[in-house]
Design a protein around this motif. Structure first.
Motif, short mmCIF file in Angstrom:
data_model
loop_
_atom_site.label_atom_id
_atom_site.label_comp_id
_atom_site.label_asym_id
_atom_site.label_seq_id
_atom_site.Cartn_x
_atom_site.Cartn_y
_atom_site.Cartn_z
N ARG A 275 0.85 -1.19 0.00
CA ARG A 275 0.00 0.00 0.00
C ARG A 275 0.89 1.24 0.00
NH1 ARG A 275 -3.36 -2.57 4.04
NH2 ARG A 275 -2.45 -1.19 5.62
N THR A 278 1.49 2.66 3.41
CA THR A 278 2.41 1.85 4.22
C THR A 278 3.85 2.15 3.84
OG1 THR A 278 0.79 0.07 4.44
CG2 THR A 278 3.12 -0.50 4.80
N TYR A 281 4.87 5.67 4.99
CA TYR A 281 5.04 5.72 6.44
C TYR A 281 6.35 5.06 6.85
CZ TYR A 281 4.20 5.11 11.42
OH TYR A 281 4.32 5.13 12.78
N TRP A 282 6.66 3.92 6.22
CA TRP A 282 7.93 3.25 6.52
C TRP A 282 9.11 4.15 6.20
CZ3 TRP A 282 11.51 1.95 2.61
CH2 TRP A 282 12.69 1.36 3.09
N MET A 355 7.72 -2.96 9.69
CA MET A 355 6.52 -2.22 9.26
C MET A 355 6.05 -2.71 7.90
SD MET A 355 7.46 1.72 10.24
CE MET A 355 7.99 2.18 11.89
N HIS A 359 2.56 -6.05 6.73
CA HIS A 359 1.49 -5.91 5.74
C HIS A 359 1.63 -6.91 4.60
CE1 HIS A 359 -0.13 -2.14 7.46
NE2 HIS A 359 1.12 -1.93 7.82
#
Length: 373
Positions: A275, A278, A281-282, A355, A359
Motif C-alpha cells: 500500500r 504503508t 510511512y515506513w 513495518m 502488511h
C-alpha cells in the motif's frame, strides 16, 4: 515520499544533464581516468568539474585552448575548476551551454581524495535549478589496491565513498598478489554488496564507457539493469583466472576494522504489492529515525493498484523523484529494497522493516540480511 503526483511522471521527457560523480582515495588514479575520459569521444562531449586545474594534472597534449577558466579539449570535451560553490559552477556551465557558448552532453564531477560524496549528491537534489537541469547518472569510486586497505582503516570518508558507489574500480592490481586483491575486493563487496567491482592494473585501462548509465533512475533503464542496481552485484570475471589449469587461490578472510563495522546493509524482497500509505510511512519513519546516517536507500517497489513498479533512490533524507518502469514485462511483482547505513544497529533497522513485513502475507516474504555489526 512517493506521492500520487509523482506516479504520473513521464521519464521520456527527461532532458536533464546526466552527472557522474568520480571519487576515490588519494593516488587511486582519478586523474589518469579523467585524461582517458577527456581523450575519448564515444560518450559525446563531456564537461569535467575539478577542484583546481593544478591538481588535475591534465594531459596537455589533449588541450585545445584555455578560455575564461575553462580548458577546451581536442575531443570537444571541456574542463573547469569549481568557482565558489559547486551549484554555482554547474549552473554557470548550463547557462553558457543554453546560450550556445559551450557544448556538452554530460557532466563529470571529480571530488577531492577524502571527500564524503553525500553532500554533492544532496546538492544535485536540493538546489532547485540543479534539480530541474541535472540528474545523478552514477557514483564511481576508485580504490588503490596497494594502499586501499590502509586507507579504509584510517579514513572513514573512504569507507563512505565505497559504501555509496554504484561502480568500484580497483586499480594497481598488478602491484599486489591475487589473494591480496581478492581479499580487498571481498572487503569492498562487504561494504557495498550492490556495487559492481572491476579490476585493472592502471586506471587509464578502465573503459570510460562503463562509467555511464549506472543509475536505475535513468529514463531508458531496462528491467534487467534496474534489478541489478538493487541486488547483489557479481564481480567482474578475471580474464586470467585458471589459465595455468590450477584453481584460483582463495582470498584470505577479512577480520574487519572499526570503520567497516559502522557500515551495515540490508536488503528485503516483498512478493506482494505494498500500500502506498504503508510504504510512505515506513520511509518517513526510517528517515526520521536515522536520516543523517542513511548513506543510500534504493529499490524497485510495486504499489497496490498500480500496474508498473517504480524505481526510487535517496541519500540521507533527500530523495530523487521516483521513476516508473513502464516497460516492465513478465509476472515478477516483487519489491526489492536496499538500505546502506552507518551507525545503525540491526534492531533499529529490523523494527523499521517490520513495518513492511507486517502488511505482507507470511508465505510471501523472504529477506536477506548482511551486516558488519
Amino acid at each position: 515520499m512517493i506521492s500520487h503526483a509523482a506516479y504520473g511522471t513521464d521519464p521520456t521527457n527527461d532532458r536533464r544533464v546526466p552527472v557522474t560523480v568520480l571519487t576515490g582515495f588519494l593516488g587511486a588514479g582519478k586523474t589518469t581516468l579523467l585524461n582517458a575520459v577527456l581523450s575519448g569521444t564515444s560518450a559525446g562531449k563531456i564537461a569535467v568539474i575539478v577542484n583546481e586545474f593544478g591538481e588535475a594534472g591534465l594531459d596537455h597534449d589533449l588541450i585545445e585552448a584555455v578560455e575564461d577558466e575553462i580548458v577546451l579539449m581536442q575531443s570537444g570535451c571541456l574542463c573547469c575548476s569549481i568557482r565558489g560553490d559547486l551549484a554555482g559552477t554547474i549552473a554557470d556551465l548550463i547557462e553558457r551551454r543554453d546560450d550556445g557558448l559551450l557544448q556538452f552532453e554530460r557532466i563529470v564531477i571529480e571530488t577531492t581524495g577524502l571527500a564524503d560524496p553525500a553532500p554533492i549528491l544532496q546538492t544535485l537534489l536540493v538546489d532547485p535549478e540543479l534539480a530541474r537541469n541535472t540528474r545523478l547518472d552514477g557514483l564511481v569510486t576508485l580504490v588503490d589496491a596497494v594502499n586501499g586497505a590502509r586507507t579504509l582503516d584510517a579514513q572513514f570518508e573512504a569507507v563512505s565513498q565505497v559504501a555509496m558507489a554504484d561502480l568500484i574500480l580497483l586499480s594497481k592490481t598488478d602491484l599486489v598478489s591475487r589473494s591480496e586483491a581478492d581479499a580487498l575486493s571481498q572487503r569492498l563487496s562487504g561494504l557495498n554488496p550492490t556495487a559492481r567491482i572491476e579490476r585493472r592494473p592502471l586506471a587509464g585501462q578502465f573503459d570510460p564507457d562503463k562509467l555511464w548509465g549506472l543509475s536505475g533512475l535513468r529514463k531508458d533503464v531496462n528491467q534487467r539493469d534496474a534489478i541489478t542496481w538493487t541486488t547483489h552485484a557479481l564481480p567482474e570475471a578475471d580474464p586470467l583466472a585458471n589459465l595455468s589449469g590450477f584453481s584460483k587461490p582463495k582470498a584470505a578472510p577479512f577480520a574487519g576494522s572499526p570503520h567497516d563495522t559502522r557500515i551495515s546493509s540490508e536488503s528485503i524482497v516483498l512478493d506482494a504489492p505494498i500500500r502506498d500509505s504503508t510504504f510512505d510511512y515506513w520511509l518517513d519513519s526510517l528517515i526520521a529515525l536515522k536520516g543523517p546516517d542513511i548513506l543510500r536507500v534504493k529499490g524497485i517497489v510495486f504499489l497496490q493498484g498500480i500496474d508498473v513498479p517504480f524505481v526510487f533512490h535517496g541519500v540521507q533524507h533527500v530523495f530523487d523523484p521516483p521513476v516508473p518502469l513502464n516497460n516492465w514485462i513478465g509476472d515478477d511483482r516483487r519489491s526489492r529494497i536496499v538500505v546502506i547505513a552507518r551507525d545503525l544497529s540491526r534492531p533499529e533497522l529490523q523494527r523499521s522493516l517490520d513495518m513492511l513485513r507486517a502488511h505482507q502475507p507470511k508465505s510471501a516474504m523472504k529477506e536477506e540480511f548482511q551486516s558488519h555489526d
